[in-house]
Motif scaffolding. Structure first.
Motif, short mmCIF file in Angstrom:
data_model
loop_
_atom_site.label_atom_id
_atom_site.label_comp_id
_atom_site.label_asym_id
_atom_site.label_seq_id
_atom_site.Cartn_x
_atom_site.Cartn_y
_atom_site.Cartn_z
N LEU A 103 7.04 11.12 55.76
CA LEU A 103 7.30 12.50 55.84
C LEU A 103 7.22 13.35 54.46
O LEU A 103 6.67 14.39 54.39
CB LEU A 103 8.84 12.51 56.10
N ILE A 104 7.13 12.49 53.48
CA ILE A 104 6.79 12.84 52.14
C ILE A 104 5.84 11.88 51.64
O ILE A 104 6.10 10.35 51.79
CB ILE A 104 7.87 12.93 50.99
N ARG A 105 4.29 12.06 51.34
CA ARG A 105 3.50 11.28 51.11
C ARG A 105 2.57 11.79 50.10
O ARG A 105 2.52 12.98 50.04
CB ARG A 105 2.68 10.69 52.44
N TYR A 106 1.50 11.17 49.64
CA TYR A 106 0.34 11.70 49.16
C TYR A 106 -0.41 12.07 50.17
O TYR A 106 -1.17 11.36 50.82
CB TYR A 106 -0.32 10.58 48.24
N PRO A 143 1.78 14.16 46.11
CA PRO A 143 3.07 13.91 46.89
C PRO A 143 3.38 15.45 47.51
O PRO A 143 3.82 16.25 46.91
CB PRO A 143 4.16 13.58 45.79
N THR A 144 3.55 15.17 48.84
CA THR A 144 3.51 16.40 49.85
C THR A 144 4.43 16.09 50.92
O THR A 144 4.50 15.01 51.48
CB THR A 144 2.18 16.80 50.37
N TYR A 145 5.38 17.07 50.99
CA TYR A 145 6.20 17.17 51.98
C TYR A 145 5.67 17.65 53.53
O TYR A 145 5.19 18.49 53.50
CB TYR A 145 7.56 17.93 52.05
N GLY A 165 13.43 18.68 63.29
CA GLY A 165 12.33 17.95 62.60
C GLY A 165 13.15 16.55 62.02
O GLY A 165 14.43 16.35 61.90
N ASP A 166 12.10 15.71 61.15
CA ASP A 166 12.67 14.50 60.77
C ASP A 166 13.47 14.69 59.45
O ASP A 166 14.00 13.54 59.37
CB ASP A 166 11.27 13.49 60.49
N CYS A 167 13.30 15.58 58.79
CA CYS A 167 14.22 15.86 57.66
C CYS A 167 15.68 16.15 58.11
O CYS A 167 15.64 17.01 58.66
CB CYS A 167 13.84 17.03 56.82
#
Length: 473
Positions: free
Chosen positions: A316-319, A244-246, A267-269
């Motif tokens: 945006l956060i995904r494996y 799991p990575t930002y 950004g999207d965050c």
């Protein structure tokens, strides 16, 4: 320029990933009240936890007249369906342990701490304990408020119910664990009639208190400070490990939404902190991979739900692997030497285990030749050898056996003319004498084959090749 923008300018992706000074590790001074949010990974987490149903139901499955799986340590037997494994076959247990230890390493090198996030008993029990807590006390904000509230009848009632349920789950865990090592139904009778052995009560007490404390109070602290796997998992990662990575390139620089619209250049965050709110260990995945991350992927569910609401693409956060985030090509598993080595060892362990189980047999025979003396010459001129027959009966019943031998001409086996009894689950010893006329021996050693067969079931046999010793020619 904000501090965050400076960090990105000065070091980019590498700086943020390596800046361990921003890691937050709760050392026990606060209780983590993680928020629960629905999503694919939350559903998968619940689904994977169902593997522990077998832990609770397994001891109650029956096979013929006994427990289907019984680890009978006092009698030194493991019963698995119709297979009985004795201490002589303990090498198969070593292969099982080897397989699962390498499996942990292989999975970690490919996809991080999947076991910790989806299968570990500490994680799952904690999840169940906190679910009960949420149902009784409400969401994180209500739970924190209740902790600070003065004690009254309502608080006492809620806390009493919660801790009673926690203790019952701990007790059930203890009984279930003990039931794998003795008959489950007899164990329950022993507990209710207070006739259970001391070791059974000890197991019950240890698991009740241990589960109650670890899952109810220590929670993520168990992963941080007690679990050795949490410490060694870091050396199992590489740039190709999917975690799991930002996505820093997409999410930075962060910024709050203004009137529902993104600020140009942001950004999207949107700094909603939902990824932190749902994390069971309370870390911020945006600060890079950390020791506290158990790769449960709940932060992915939280972030995806927010992206849906602001009409931004998920992920945006995904494996993802470190190389993928940096835009580098990723290697397939078949080109990763370490992973190939892991799977090779696992394959060899499985092959060995299958071989052991398929060649287990009901009896095991060994023949030891008496070496002092190697032979004795009788008054009639014949040569006599003495043999010690070691027969392991792996079944659950005594069996009547017959011993025979084939070898030199006119060979006579003394003691093989009667039916012998091989006691169940034991190593049985017998002594036999073999005589051969001296004139018929062509060399100092001649092969001789001993055969043991069950009288009532001739298909159960075992053979062993030894040597008949005589004078040099």
């Amino acid at each position: 320029m904000s501090e965050q923008e400076k960090r990105v300018d000065q070091g980019g992706v590498d700086a943020l990933y390596e800046e361990s000074t921003h890691w937050h590790v709760n050392t026990g001074e606060e209780t983590i009240h993680a928020k629960r949010m629905p999503g694919m990974w939350r559903n998968l987490k619940w689904l994977s936890s169902t593997v522990w149903i077998f832990f609770f139901l397994g001891p109650y499955l029956r096979w013929d007249d006994r427990q289907a799986i019984l680890l009978d340590i006092p009698n030194e037997k493991f019963h698995i369906l119709n297979i009985t494994i004795l201490p002589q076959d303990v090498w198969m247990l070593a292969l099982v342990l080897l397989f699962f230890s390498i499996l942990l390493a292989a999975v970690t090198s490919v996809a991080g701490r999947v076991y910790c996030g989806f299968f570990c008993f500490q994680t799952i029990w904690t999840d169940i304990y906190t679910l009960i807590e949420e149902k009784l006390e409400g969401g994180p904000a209500k739970r924190r408020k209740l902790e600070k509230a003065p004690w009254d009848l309502n608080k006492i009632r809620i806390k009493t119910i919660k801790h009673t349920l926690w203790l019952l789950i701990g007790a059930l865990t203890g009984v279930t664990f003990a039931a794998w090592f003795t008959d489950a139904y007899d164990l329950w009778i022993g507990y209710f009639t207070f006739t259970a052995p001391t070791v059974a009560w000890t197991v019950l007490g240890l698991f009740t208190v241990g589960t109650y404390v670890l899952a109810g109070f220590m929670r993520e602290q168990t992963c941080f400070w007690l679990c050795p796997y949490a410490r060694i998992q870091g050396v199992m990662y590489d740039e190709e490990t999917v975690l799991p990575t930002y996505d820093l390139n997409r999410g930075e620089p962060r910024g709050k939404l203004k009137k529902g619209q993104h600020v140009e250049g942001m950004g999207d965050c949107i700094e909603c902190n939902q990824c932190v709110a749902v994390c069971p260990t309370g870390i911020d995945i945006r600060e890079g991979q950390q020791e506290g991350c158990i790769t449960c992927a709940l932060c992915i569910d939280a972030c995806d739900s927010v992206m849906d609401k602001i009409n931004r693409p998920r992920g945006l956060i995904r494996y993802a692997s470190y190389d993928e985030i940096q835009g580098k090509p990723t290697l397939p598993l078949r080109k990763r030497p370490r992973v190939l080595v892991y799977f090779t060892i696992m394959t060899l362990a499985v092959v060995g285990l299958v071989y052991g189980l398929t060649h287990l047999g009901a009896i095991e025979l060994k023949v030891l030749h008496d070496r002092q003396p190697l032979f004795v010459q009788q008054s009639d001129g014949s040569i006599q050898n003495k043999y010690f027959i070691k027969l392991l009966n792996k079944t659950d019943a005594d069996m009547k056996i017959r011993i025979s031998a084939t070898g030199p001409e006119q060979m006579v086996v003394v003691g093989a003319d009667k039916t012998l009894v091989a006691r169940k689950g034991r190593l049985n010893s017998y002594t036999l004498f073999v005589r051969v006329p001296s004139r018929l021996l062509e060399s100092a050693s001649t092969p001789i084959v001993f055969k043991v067969e069950q009288v009532d079931a001739e298909e159960i046999t075992a053979e062993y090749t030894s040597m008949f010793m005589g004078p040099r020619r």
